[in-house]
Motif scaffolding. Structure first.
Motif, short mmCIF file in Angstrom:
data_model
loop_
_atom_site.label_atom_id
_atom_site.label_comp_id
_atom_site.label_asym_id
_atom_site.label_seq_id
_atom_site.Cartn_x
_atom_site.Cartn_y
_atom_site.Cartn_z
N PHE A 18 78.34 -7.01 21.96
CA PHE A 18 77.50 -6.56 20.83
C PHE A 18 76.97 -5.16 21.10
O PHE A 18 76.95 -4.32 20.20
CB PHE A 18 76.35 -7.54 20.58
N PHE A 22 77.65 -1.99 18.70
CA PHE A 22 76.58 -1.25 18.04
C PHE A 22 76.63 0.23 18.38
O PHE A 22 76.22 1.06 17.58
CB PHE A 22 75.20 -1.84 18.40
N ILE A 206 59.22 7.65 12.65
CA ILE A 206 60.54 7.09 12.32
C ILE A 206 60.64 6.87 10.81
O ILE A 206 61.66 7.18 10.19
CB ILE A 206 60.76 5.77 13.09
N GLN A 210 63.36 8.91 8.39
CA GLN A 210 64.41 8.19 7.67
C GLN A 210 64.33 8.33 6.16
O GLN A 210 65.27 7.96 5.47
CB GLN A 210 64.32 6.71 8.01
N LEU A 260 62.56 7.23 20.30
CA LEU A 260 62.47 5.77 20.34
C LEU A 260 62.66 5.24 21.76
O LEU A 260 61.92 4.37 22.22
CB LEU A 260 63.53 5.15 19.41
N PHE A 267 56.87 0.83 21.08
CA PHE A 267 57.50 0.26 19.89
C PHE A 267 57.45 -1.27 19.96
O PHE A 267 57.08 -1.94 19.01
CB PHE A 267 58.94 0.75 19.79
N VAL A 271 55.49 -3.94 17.51
CA VAL A 271 56.21 -5.05 16.89
C VAL A 271 55.49 -6.36 17.16
O VAL A 271 55.26 -7.17 16.27
CB VAL A 271 57.66 -5.07 17.43
N VAL B 80 72.03 -13.28 13.44
CA VAL B 80 72.56 -12.45 14.54
C VAL B 80 71.42 -12.00 15.45
O VAL B 80 71.52 -12.07 16.68
CB VAL B 80 73.33 -11.23 13.98
N VAL B 106 68.47 1.68 14.91
CA VAL B 106 67.21 1.55 14.17
C VAL B 106 66.62 2.92 13.87
O VAL B 106 66.03 3.14 12.82
CB VAL B 106 66.20 0.71 14.99
N SER B 157 73.22 -4.02 8.24
CA SER B 157 72.96 -4.93 9.34
C SER B 157 73.07 -4.21 10.68
O SER B 157 72.34 -4.49 11.62
CB SER B 157 73.92 -6.11 9.31
N TRP B 158 74.00 -3.27 10.74
CA TRP B 158 74.13 -2.47 11.96
C TRP B 158 72.80 -1.78 12.26
O TRP B 158 72.37 -1.69 13.41
CB TRP B 158 75.25 -1.43 11.74
N VAL B 161 69.65 -5.16 12.60
CA VAL B 161 69.63 -6.27 13.55
C VAL B 161 68.78 -5.98 14.78
O VAL B 161 67.97 -6.81 15.20
CB VAL B 161 71.08 -6.67 13.94
N TYR B 163 66.24 -4.06 15.12
CA TYR B 163 64.82 -4.05 14.77
C TYR B 163 64.27 -5.47 14.74
O TYR B 163 63.28 -5.78 15.40
CB TYR B 163 64.68 -3.38 13.41
#
Lengths: 278, 284
Positions: A18, A22, A206, A210, A260, A267, A271, B80, B106, B157-158, B161, B163
């Motif tokens: 994964f 990513f 952030i 964005q 980040l 962070f 959360v 996921v 993210v 989703s990329w 997820v 986050y």
């Protein structure tokens, strides 16, 4: 690897798969930024080692990028994000302090209205907000870009939680020493809240970095265009230069990623504080 | 200090925030409501704009697309994220490194992700190349009415997820070890440990993530505008894109305002839920 069971190794393999999945798009973007335009799509079919590693390296895209209006867009994004953090911290810490420390009638009502209104992402009201801001003449201005970001529901909530967690003895001692609320805020609460302030700043940075819909509406002029908008318009231009797009994508991603990763621990704390933990 | 003096101080501290709430949120929301109730040809308030948009197949289609998209994207991202959080919670070596890699997207603006994926989804792009490795033929992706929405789901989703995974890892770390020890002594296997300890203990963070994720995905705009502009054949016309199209491309102010009010009301309901979850912690 010490004493890892077969099960552990399998789990780690899944995690790593994964992780690679990513990071693959980012890797592809970055290497494409450094290879000649002709090579970007050449090695895709069939896949080979050269799909993922450049065999010829060039800096022409980087140079083109930084000598184009895009350099200005990066500067605009940085300026807007930093100004939002500064302004937002002032607005949000003051509000959070009042909502956590001062016992005034109607406090929980003000708290609810404020958090709920700020939690509604302003993209939802971008269209009417655009009409209001245009009425103030804030089209194509830094102020127009910055203002909507300074009130942030998560930030007020996070800071209030943090302030509530500080022992009330502190402010009582301050009161006995003859301090007013502002002195208690400035000299006792703020110095103790640096980690919470960093978390809050990170959220706002952030968020503003964005932003896409709002800057697209309020600041379409080249002078005030932010990077997130500039790059999208690059890619829809008639003669697309993919190398330059990838170089731009790399820089626009790199800046918030460095921030980040550097502040990852803050962070995670933020959360945990806003995430409905028990 | 007297009550009035406290109120005065509170107002002083709150003034900038209250002014921003009014100018930046409440006032525009009221303006939208006002405009939505002013029908094009009527001189008094009416619901004409609302009856118009709800009878418009394009708007109704966009509501259905948004609903369908939400029902797929939210559970997918959370499943996921939860799977990864559970794996990462085992604290295997190098986990921290992989966790950072998954978190990286993210930070990237959605518009940049959209641009990158738009190149990846090209017929001669990276994704078809990867699929080709497994013997799968060239797919149309963004130009196919059947595949375009799925492409957007994969892209967001990329970004998302990592986050949501962070929230769930924080939640997992809060579960007392003693609970696991107790059920292990009772002979529970790993599925039973997950079913009877992890899931119930994780209920609150999971609910929070579900609600917050729903709000975020509801307002997805950049990927749609950059990748598909709502097409092909309206298959990716999510509600934000619909509002944007009405307001700025069709220039239909009244119906754009009505659509905005519908959107804000839907978001408001979810946000109220999110706020309740954030506020009454521990009160089950």
């Amino acid at each position: 690897m010490r004493n890892m069971s077969a099960r552990g190794a399998l789990q780690l393999a899944v995690i790593a798969a994964f992780g690679l999945l990513f990071v693959l798009p980012l890797w592809w973007v970055s290497i494409s930024a450094f290879r000649p335009e002709d090579d970007i799509f050449r090695y895709l079919n069939p896949l080979s080692l050269w799909t993922f590693f450049p065999n010829r390296v060039t800096f022409e895209h980087i140079v083109t990028l930084w000598t184009s209006p895009f350099a200005r867009a990066i500067f605009n994004s940085l300026f807007v994000a930093i100004a939002t953090v500064a302004g937002g911290l002032v607005v949000c810490t003051l509000a959070a302090f009042a909502l956590a420390v001062i016992e005034f009638p109607g406090r929980s009502l003000v708290f609810t209205i404020m958090i709920v209104s700020f939690l509604i992402p302003f993209d939802a009201i971008a269209v009417p907000l655009y009409n209001v801001m245009r009425g103030f003449g804030l089209q194509n201005s830094y102020l127009g870009l910055i203002l909507p970001g300074i009130g942030n529901g998560l930030t007020v909530f996070l800071l209030r939680q943090f302030f509530l967690g500080l022992p009330s003895d502190l402010r009582e001692a301050g009161m006995i020493d003859g301090m007013g609320y502002f002195q208690i805020f400035w000299r006792i609460y703020l110095p103790l809240s640096v980690p919470a302030l960093i978390s809050a700043g990170l959220i706002m940075f952030i968020f503003q970095w964005q932003a896409y819909l709002w800057p697209l509406l309020i600041a379409p002029a080249t002078e005030y265009k932010v990077a997130a908008v500039a790059i999208a318009q690059f890619s829809s231009a008639y003669d697309v230069n993919f190398g330059v797009i990838f170089a731009g994508a790399m820089f626009v991603s790199l800046i918030p990623m460095v921030i980040l990763v550097a502040f990852q621990q803050y962070f995670t704390t933020s959360v945990a504080a806003t995430g409905g933990k028990e | 200090m007297t009550r009035n003096k406290k109120l005065l101080w509170a107002l002083l501290f709150l003034a900038p925030a209250i002014i921003s709430v009014i100018i930046l949120r409440l006032w525009p929301a009221l303006m939208a409501l006002h405009e939505s109730l002013l029908a094009p040809r009527a001189s008094t308030y009416s619901f004409e704009n609302y009856t118009y948009i709800f009878s418009d197949p394009v708007f109704r289609g966009s509501l259905w697309t948004t609903l369908f998209y939400s029902v797929i994207v939210n559970p997918l991202q959370i499943a996921v994220a939860l799977g990864l959080a559970l794996l990462m919670n085992n604290k295997l070596p190098t986990t921290g490194f992989w966790r950072t890699l998954i978190l990286l997207p993210v930070a990237i603006p959605q518009s940049v992700s959209a641009v990158v994926w738009s190149v990846g989804f090209r017929p001669d792009g990276l994704i078809n190349a990867l699929l080709g490795m497994f013997g799968i033929g060239e797919q149309r992706f963004l130009t196919s009415p059947e595949q375009a929405l799925a492409c957007i789901i994969i892209m967001v989703s990329w970004v998302g997820v990592g986050y949501w995974m962070t929230f769930l890892i924080a939640g997992l770390q809060d579960i007392p070890k003693s609970l696991y020890e107790a059920v292990t002594i009772d002979g529970a296997n790993s599925w039973q440990r997950f079913r009877y300890v992890t899931l119930p203990q994780l209920r609150r963070p999971l609910t929070f993530v579900l609600v917050a994720d729903t709000v975020a995905n509801f307002l997805v705009f950049a990927p749609v505008q950059i990748l598909t502009k709502g097409g092909p054949q309206g298959s990716t016309n999510l509600i934000m894109n619909e509002v944007y199209t009405r307001a700025f491309l069709s220039g239909d102010k009244g119906s754009a305002a009505a659509a905005t009010v519908v959107l804000v009301l839907m978001v408001l309901i979810i946000v109220l839920l999110q706020f309740r979850l954030m506020s009454d912690k521990g009160a089950d």
